[in-house]
Design a protein around this motif. Structure first.
Motif, short mmCIF file in Angstrom:
data_model
loop_
_atom_site.label_atom_id
_atom_site.label_comp_id
_atom_site.label_asym_id
_atom_site.label_seq_id
_atom_site.Cartn_x
_atom_site.Cartn_y
_atom_site.Cartn_z
N LYS A 214 53.55 72.50 18.05
CA LYS A 214 53.25 73.26 19.28
C LYS A 214 51.81 73.78 19.32
O LYS A 214 51.56 74.90 19.77
N PHE A 215 50.87 72.97 18.88
CA PHE A 215 49.47 73.35 19.02
C PHE A 215 49.07 73.29 20.49
O PHE A 215 49.65 72.52 21.27
N ASP A 216 48.07 74.09 20.86
CA ASP A 216 47.59 74.07 22.24
C ASP A 216 46.63 72.91 22.50
O ASP A 216 46.40 72.54 23.65
N GLY A 217 46.07 72.35 21.44
CA GLY A 217 45.16 71.23 21.57
C GLY A 217 44.85 70.63 20.21
O GLY A 217 45.14 71.24 19.17
N VAL A 218 44.29 69.43 20.22
CA VAL A 218 43.96 68.73 18.98
C VAL A 218 42.53 68.20 19.08
O VAL A 218 42.13 67.66 20.12
N ILE A 219 41.77 68.38 18.00
CA ILE A 219 40.43 67.80 17.90
C ILE A 219 40.46 66.71 16.84
O ILE A 219 40.90 66.96 15.72
N LYS A 238 47.05 57.56 19.88
CA LYS A 238 47.74 56.93 21.00
C LYS A 238 49.05 57.64 21.33
O LYS A 238 49.42 57.80 22.50
N ALA A 239 49.71 58.12 20.29
CA ALA A 239 51.01 58.79 20.48
C ALA A 239 50.88 60.19 21.07
O ALA A 239 51.84 60.70 21.65
N ILE A 240 49.72 60.83 20.92
CA ILE A 240 49.58 62.20 21.42
C ILE A 240 48.79 62.29 22.73
O ILE A 240 48.86 63.31 23.42
N LEU A 241 48.06 61.23 23.08
CA LEU A 241 47.29 61.26 24.33
C LEU A 241 48.23 61.43 25.52
O LEU A 241 49.25 60.75 25.62
N GLY A 242 47.87 62.34 26.41
CA GLY A 242 48.68 62.61 27.59
C GLY A 242 49.73 63.67 27.38
O GLY A 242 50.31 64.18 28.34
N LYS A 243 50.00 64.01 26.11
CA LYS A 243 51.03 65.00 25.80
C LYS A 243 50.43 66.36 25.41
O LYS A 243 51.11 67.38 25.49
N ILE A 244 49.17 66.34 24.97
CA ILE A 244 48.50 67.55 24.51
C ILE A 244 47.00 67.31 24.70
O ILE A 244 46.52 66.19 24.54
N PRO A 245 46.23 68.33 25.07
CA PRO A 245 44.78 68.14 25.22
C PRO A 245 44.13 67.70 23.90
O PRO A 245 44.43 68.24 22.84
N VAL A 246 43.26 66.71 24.00
CA VAL A 246 42.60 66.15 22.82
C VAL A 246 41.09 66.08 23.04
O VAL A 246 40.63 65.72 24.13
N LEU A 247 40.35 66.46 22.01
CA LEU A 247 38.89 66.32 22.01
C LEU A 247 38.50 65.41 20.86
O LEU A 247 38.91 65.64 19.71
N GLU A 324 36.26 60.93 29.66
CA GLU A 324 37.18 62.01 30.02
C GLU A 324 38.33 61.44 30.84
O GLU A 324 38.16 60.46 31.59
N SER A 325 39.50 62.04 30.71
CA SER A 325 40.65 61.66 31.53
C SER A 325 41.52 62.89 31.75
O SER A 325 42.02 63.48 30.80
N LYS A 326 41.68 63.26 33.01
CA LYS A 326 42.56 64.39 33.33
C LYS A 326 44.02 64.01 33.13
O LYS A 326 44.83 64.82 32.68
N LEU A 327 44.35 62.77 33.46
CA LEU A 327 45.72 62.30 33.31
C LEU A 327 46.13 62.27 31.84
O LEU A 327 47.24 62.70 31.48
N LEU A 328 45.25 61.76 30.99
CA LEU A 328 45.56 61.65 29.57
C LEU A 328 45.12 62.88 28.76
O LEU A 328 45.26 62.90 27.55
N LYS A 329 44.54 63.84 29.45
CA LYS A 329 44.19 65.14 28.86
C LYS A 329 43.23 65.02 27.66
O LYS A 329 43.49 65.58 26.60
N MET A 355 40.27 73.08 29.44
CA MET A 355 41.33 72.10 29.55
C MET A 355 42.58 72.59 28.83
O MET A 355 43.71 72.43 29.32
N VAL A 356 42.39 73.19 27.65
CA VAL A 356 43.52 73.70 26.88
C VAL A 356 44.23 74.82 27.64
O VAL A 356 45.46 74.84 27.74
#
Length: 359
Positions: A214-219, A238-247, A324-329, A355-356
């Motif tokens: 349950k992290f708010d985001g991943v770098i 690939k498994a986390i894109l779109g499910k949690i904000p990623v940088l 950047e992708s808003k859909l994939l966060k 974004m987070v």
């Protein structure tokens, strides 16, 4: 003590040993920065490399613990033109020569780095061997060609944290995980300034564990490129894109590219320095960035992706510098989002924070 650098193309450069005696093989890279030698040498992204500093005078302002970007130096070897016999800076704690001895780095000076830089520029990055033991060119070239194909590219597993490590807690900011491929202290400092609660994750942490935490985001951090661990990290991304904000930062950007189905392309000579101009395609305003990479995301391999925006390009070669992708966060940068100075924070970390919070 005499020393010699021999490249794969058979060219050789003589010098004088100024560090630990020995023999090392690694990919020879150039960095054109005028300052920052300690930061470059302790940047985990340079693990396994033979670093050539093109600025002719090194060591003139000494070294200090505060300028370490990680716990130690990861280079195979260092090549410079001149080692300053004195240093002067109010922050200096020791000499560059003592730093080399402490870090046990095979290093040579008095090398014609201008000619060496032109050779790399014209022919491309290649492997080389540095030796203070044997300066016979033919023997060194033979040894290089025999051993280079067996070099293991497994630096990330040695650099990354070995267990989940919390860095800052009890802050009002978001809880952000860093998939640690070689995150630098400079980036951590900026995240702390913004109030992030930071958790470092080993490079091989699986996607389910990241999402369940349950992290708010991943770098996905910077780190060594072309490493044997990267394909598995791309699957996690690939498994986390779109499910949690990623940088993604530098190598992290390349991993996000792979997760999107892109190919990576190796440049003839990497972008390594502090003066690379980037700009948005819809603006005439440019920015100067710090960069340290040899690979880029091949734009042709993602041209059909309508869910990705290329937000910055390199002015010199038009390569992708930011996506950047808003859909994939996600937001990702090929450049290093370093601090502008005076305890300031790079704008990319602020954008990711927004974004987070929005997510």
């Amino acid at each position: 003590m005499k020393a010699k650098l021999v490249l794969e193309d058979g060219s050789s450069f003589e010098g004088i040993s100024i560090g630990t005696p020995g023999e090392r093989i690694g990919e020879v890279i150039l960095n054109t920065a005028v300052v920052g030698y300690q930061e470059m040498m302790t940047d985990p992204a340079n693990a396994g490399k033979i670093l050539v500093l093109t600025y002719p005078l090194i060591g003139n302002y000494g070294v200090a613990d505060k300028f370490y970007e990680s716990k130690r130096c990861w280079l195979e070897a260092l090549v410079i033109k001149e080692n300053s016999r004195m240093y002067s800076n109010w922050q200096a704690e020791d000499s560059f020569s003592n730093f080399l001895k402490k870090e046990k780095i095979v290093s040579i000076s008095e090398v014609d780095t201008r000619t060496l830089a032109v050779n790399i520029r014209d022919k491309g990055e290649m492997f080389g061997i540095i030796s203070t033991k044997d300066t016979n060119q033919d023997k060194l070239l033979k040894k290089l060609r025999e051993q280079v194909k067996n070099i293991k590219k497994n630096f990330i597993k040695n650099i990354s944290v070995k267990k989940i490590t919390k860095i800052k807690e009890n802050s009002p900011g978001p809880n952000v995980a860093i998939l640690d491929l070689g995150i630098t202290n400079g980036f951590l400092k900026q995240l702390k300034t913004l109030g992030y609660n930071i958790t470092l994750l080993p490079y091989n942490t699986d996607a389910d564990k990241i999402l369940k935490s349950k992290f708010d985001g991943v770098i996905i951090s910077n780190g060594p490129e072309d490493d044997e661990a990267i394909p598995s990290i791309a699957k996690t991304a690939k498994a986390i894109l779109g499910k949690i904000p990623v940088l993604g930062i530098s190598t992290g950007n390349e991993i996000i590219g792979l997760a999107l189905g892109a190919r990576l392309k190796k440049m003839k000579i990497g972008h390594r320095g502090v003066n690379y101009p980037v700009k948005s395609s819809n603006s005439f305003k440019g920015e100067i960035t710090v960069q340290n990479h040899s690979f880029i995301v091949d734009e042709g391999s993602i041209k059909n992706r309508k869910d990705i925006n290329i937000t910055l390009r390199n002015v010199n070669d038009n390569s992708i510098e930011e996506m950047e992708s808003k859909l994939l966060k996600f937001i990702s940068t090929q450049y290093y989002p370093v601090s502008p100075g005076f305890e300031e924070v790079n704008e990319i970390f602020i954008r990711f924070l927004k974004m987070v919070k929005k997510s």
